[in-house]
Design a protein around this motif. Structure first.
Motif, PDB file in Angstrom:
ATOM      1  N   ALA A  58       0.837  -1.207   0.000  1.00 27.67           N
ATOM      2  CA  ALA A  58       0.000   0.000   0.000  1.00 27.67           C
ATOM      3  C   ALA A  58       0.871   1.256   0.000  1.00 27.67           C
ATOM      4  N   ARG A  59       1.970   1.242   0.771  1.00 30.86           N
ATOM      5  CA  ARG A  59       2.889   2.384   0.767  1.00 30.86           C
ATOM      6  C   ARG A  59       3.505   2.584  -0.615  1.00 30.86           C
ATOM      7  N   GLU A  60       3.916   1.483  -1.229  1.00 26.06           N
ATOM      8  CA  GLU A  60       4.525   1.567  -2.562  1.00 26.06           C
ATOM      9  C   GLU A  60       3.538   2.104  -3.595  1.00 26.06           C
ATOM     10  N   VAL A  61       2.301   1.665  -3.517  1.00 27.23           N
ATOM     11  CA  VAL A  61       1.273   2.172  -4.432  1.00 27.23           C
ATOM     12  C   VAL A  61       1.069   3.667  -4.178  1.00 27.23           C
TER      13      VAL A  61
ATOM     14  N   VAL B  29      10.867  10.102   0.452  1.00 27.92           N
ATOM     15  CA  VAL B  29      11.171  11.026   1.553  1.00 27.92           C
ATOM     16  C   VAL B  29       9.881  11.434   2.260  1.00 27.92           C
ATOM     17  N   GLN B  30       8.853  11.782   1.484  1.00 33.79           N
ATOM     18  CA  GLN B  30       7.592  12.214   2.078  1.00 33.79           C
ATOM     19  C   GLN B  30       6.950  11.104   2.914  1.00 33.79           C
ATOM     20  N   VAL B  31       6.968   9.873   2.417  1.00 37.79           N
ATOM     21  CA  VAL B  31       6.303   8.775   3.114  1.00 37.79           C
ATOM     22  C   VAL B  31       7.109   8.316   4.328  1.00 37.79           C
ATOM     23  N   TYR B  32       8.418   8.134   4.161  1.00 36.20           N
ATOM     24  CA  TYR B  32       9.204   7.512   5.230  1.00 36.20           C
ATOM     25  C   TYR B  32       9.867   8.502   6.189  1.00 36.20           C
ATOM     26  N   LEU B  33      10.124   9.729   5.746  1.00 32.61           N
ATOM     27  CA  LEU B  33      10.794  10.685   6.627  1.00 32.61           C
ATOM     28  C   LEU B  33       9.903  11.853   7.061  1.00 32.61           C
ATOM     29  N   LEU B  34       8.909  12.188   6.237  1.00 28.42           N
ATOM     30  CA  LEU B  34       8.079  13.365   6.528  1.00 28.42           C
ATOM     31  C   LEU B  34       6.632  13.009   6.849  1.00 28.42           C
ATOM     32  N   ARG B  35       6.414  11.814   7.354  1.00 28.49           N
ATOM     33  CA  ARG B  35       5.116  11.363   7.876  1.00 28.49           C
ATOM     34  C   ARG B  35       3.973  11.512   6.866  1.00 28.49           C
ATOM     35  N   ASN B  36       4.291  11.398   5.580  1.00 30.90           N
ATOM     36  CA  ASN B  36       3.238  11.456   4.554  1.00 30.90           C
ATOM     37  C   ASN B  36       2.387  12.712   4.748  1.00 30.90           C
TER      38      ASN B  36
ATOM     39  N   GLU C 148       1.230  15.393   3.301  1.00 25.42           N
ATOM     40  CA  GLU C 148       0.114  15.951   2.548  1.00 25.42           C
ATOM     41  C   GLU C 148      -1.159  15.134   2.708  1.00 25.42           C
ATOM     42  N   GLU C 149      -1.063  13.993   3.372  1.00 26.68           N
ATOM     43  CA  GLU C 149      -2.255  13.198   3.656  1.00 26.68           C
ATOM     44  C   GLU C 149      -2.672  13.302   5.121  1.00 26.68           C
ATOM     45  N   SER C 150      -2.084  14.228   5.871  1.00 23.35           N
ATOM     46  CA  SER C 150      -2.397  14.317   7.297  1.00 23.35           C
ATOM     47  C   SER C 150      -3.784  14.918   7.530  1.00 23.35           C
ATOM     48  N   GLU C 151      -4.263  14.751   8.736  1.00 20.50           N
ATOM     49  CA  GLU C 151      -5.612  15.178   9.111  1.00 20.50           C
ATOM     50  C   GLU C 151      -5.787  16.693   9.108  1.00 20.50           C
ATOM     51  N   ARG C 152      -4.725  17.406   9.440  1.00 23.11           N
ATOM     52  CA  ARG C 152      -4.849  18.863   9.493  1.00 23.11           C
ATOM     53  C   ARG C 152      -3.610  19.499   8.857  1.00 23.11           C
ATOM     54  N   LEU C 153      -3.799  20.706   8.368  1.00 19.78           N
ATOM     55  CA  LEU C 153      -2.712  21.453   7.748  1.00 19.78           C
ATOM     56  C   LEU C 153      -2.120  22.377   8.805  1.00 19.78           C
ATOM     57  N   GLY C 154      -1.112  21.878   9.497  1.00 25.38           N
ATOM     58  CA  GLY C 154      -0.487  22.634  10.572  1.00 25.38           C
ATOM     59  C   GLY C 154       0.898  23.118  10.191  1.00 25.38           C
ATOM     60  N   GLY C 155       1.636  23.518  11.195  1.00 20.97           N
ATOM     61  CA  GLY C 155       2.978  24.055  10.975  1.00 20.97           C
ATOM     62  C   GLY C 155       3.928  23.059  10.321  1.00 20.97           C
ATOM     63  N   PHE C 156       3.917  21.812  10.792  1.00 20.92           N
ATOM     64  CA  PHE C 156       4.813  20.806  10.212  1.00 20.92           C
ATOM     65  C   PHE C 156       4.494  20.588   8.744  1.00 20.92           C
ATOM     66  N   GLU C 157       3.218  20.487   8.428  1.00 18.25           N
ATOM     67  CA  GLU C 157       2.803  20.227   7.046  1.00 18.25           C
ATOM     68  C   GLU C 157       3.196  21.380   6.127  1.00 18.25           C
ATOM     69  N   LEU C 158       3.002  22.599   6.594  1.00 15.04           N
ATOM     70  CA  LEU C 158       3.386  23.765   5.794  1.00 15.04           C
ATOM     71  C   LEU C 158       4.898  23.842   5.623  1.00 15.04           C
ATOM     72  N   LEU C 159       5.622  23.568   6.707  1.00 14.61           N
ATOM     73  CA  LEU C 159       7.085  23.576   6.640  1.00 14.61           C
ATOM     74  C   LEU C 159       7.598  22.485   5.691  1.00 14.61           C
ATOM     75  N   ALA C 160       6.997  21.309   5.758  1.00 11.01           N
ATOM     76  CA  ALA C 160       7.385  20.219   4.865  1.00 11.01           C
ATOM     77  C   ALA C 160       7.071  20.571   3.413  1.00 11.01           C
TER      78      ALA C 160
END
Length: 154
Positions: free
Chosen positions: A10-13, A60-67, A69-81
């Protein structure tokens, strides 16, 4: 064992999907740039660099940056990433000369990629909301069908 395999698959897809999505977005910007320069040709080496970059960034996004753009909320980490990944794309585009190492198109590309990340977050948000509504509706329909069939207790 099978559950781990399915989770990895599923991660690879998901990474494959991200690579295709971002490759299309980046290629679109590149083609618009080429057209504004009076050329209707795209360089195959540049497209190879773009697709390889989108795959690398997907990992990088999936394994190092906690995926992010698919997170529940658009917070500081998501904007910084989003900004960080956009900076990486812009730096790579400049380094490989996708936009002839011109500063203005590179800056515009950076802004465009940030907008892409935020837009894709929005798409995932809407999809998640819609999926939740559909699952809740299916659960209610199932409960009604079970009750009318004589299943009574829940």
């Amino acid at each position: 064992m099978m559950k781990k395999f399915m989770r990895a698959l599923a991660r690879e897809v998901g990474i494959e999907f991200k690579a295709c999505l971002y490759f299309f977005a980046i290629l679109f910007f590149y083609c618009i740039y080429r057209i504004t320069q009076g050329s209707y040709e795209a360089q195959m080496l540049v497209m190879l660099e773009m697709i390889l970059m989108t795959y690398a960034m997907g990992y990088v996004q999936v394994y190092l940056l906690r995926n992010f753009e698919e997170s529940e909320r658009l917070g500081g980490f998501e904007l910084l990433a989003s900004v960080g990944c956009s900076l990486v794309y812009a730096a790579v585009s400049y380094g490989f000369g996708w936009f002839d190492r011109e500063l203005l198109p590179t800056v515009l590309f950076f802004v465009y990629v940030v907008i892409c990340y935020v837009s894709i977050y929005g798409v995932y948000y809407v999809r998640r909301h819609w999926d939740t509504e559909e699952l809740n509706k299916e659960l209610e329909d199932y409960k009604k069908a079970k009750k009318s069939a004589g299943g009574g207790e829940e």
